[in-house]
Design an enzyme around this catalytic site. Sequence first.
Site, PDB file in Angstrom:
ATOM      1  N   THR A 105       0.952  -1.277  -0.175  1.00 24.30           N
ATOM      2  CA  THR A 105      -0.129   0.110   0.096  1.00 24.30           C
ATOM      3  C   THR A 105       0.911   1.354  -0.045  1.00 24.30           C
ATOM      4  OG1 THR A 105      -1.467  -1.114   1.366  1.00 24.30           O
ATOM      5  CG2 THR A 105      -1.859   1.259   1.292  1.00 24.30           C
ATOM      6  N   CYS A 106       0.515   2.108  -0.574  1.00 20.82           N
ATOM      7  CA  CYS A 106       1.247   3.430  -0.909  1.00 20.82           C
ATOM      8  C   CYS A 106       0.414   4.711  -0.606  1.00 20.82           C
ATOM      9  CB  CYS A 106       2.174   3.564  -2.209  1.00 20.82           C
ATOM     10  SG  CYS A 106       3.112   5.179  -2.269  1.00 20.82           S
ATOM     11  N   VAL A 107       0.656   5.258   0.291  1.00 23.39           N
ATOM     12  CA  VAL A 107      -0.351   6.623   0.639  1.00 23.39           C
ATOM     13  C   VAL A 107       0.512   7.979   0.965  1.00 23.39           C
ATOM     14  CG1 VAL A 107      -2.118   5.290   1.730  1.00 23.39           C
ATOM     15  CG2 VAL A 107      -0.192   6.281   3.100  1.00 23.39           C
TER      16      VAL A 107
END
Length: 128
Positions: A105-107
């Site tokens: 996941t990349c935020v």
Amino acid sequence: MKKICFKTEKGPSAVGPYCTATICGGLIFMSGMIGVDPVTQKPVPGGTLAQAGQVFQNIVTVLGELGATVEDVLKTTVYLTDIGDFAEVNRLYADVFGPDFPARTCVEVSRLPMGLSIEVECIARARE
């Protein structure tokens, strides 16, 4: 299941009241790593890519202390203060974690500790 709290001797020290990783049920839950040089305990200069390189080096170091490698990483979460750095970080990430990539996941977040621009946490398989 026994819970083990691990504090690194070779990676960067925690900047708060937490351990470097928790091991339980055959899994390593690594706290977020930032671009801090473990020798100086200071952020590395040079922007996001330099910080990312240090983050990944710190992850490799801590996994090594636990008898694991990046091949044991099952899931990562990447936090960026500027999602515009996504492609640049992806290139380095691919070199570190490829070709059998973990889930990810990349935020984008508004701020990270010590004014840094990237933090990465991971879950890995513990080798017993």
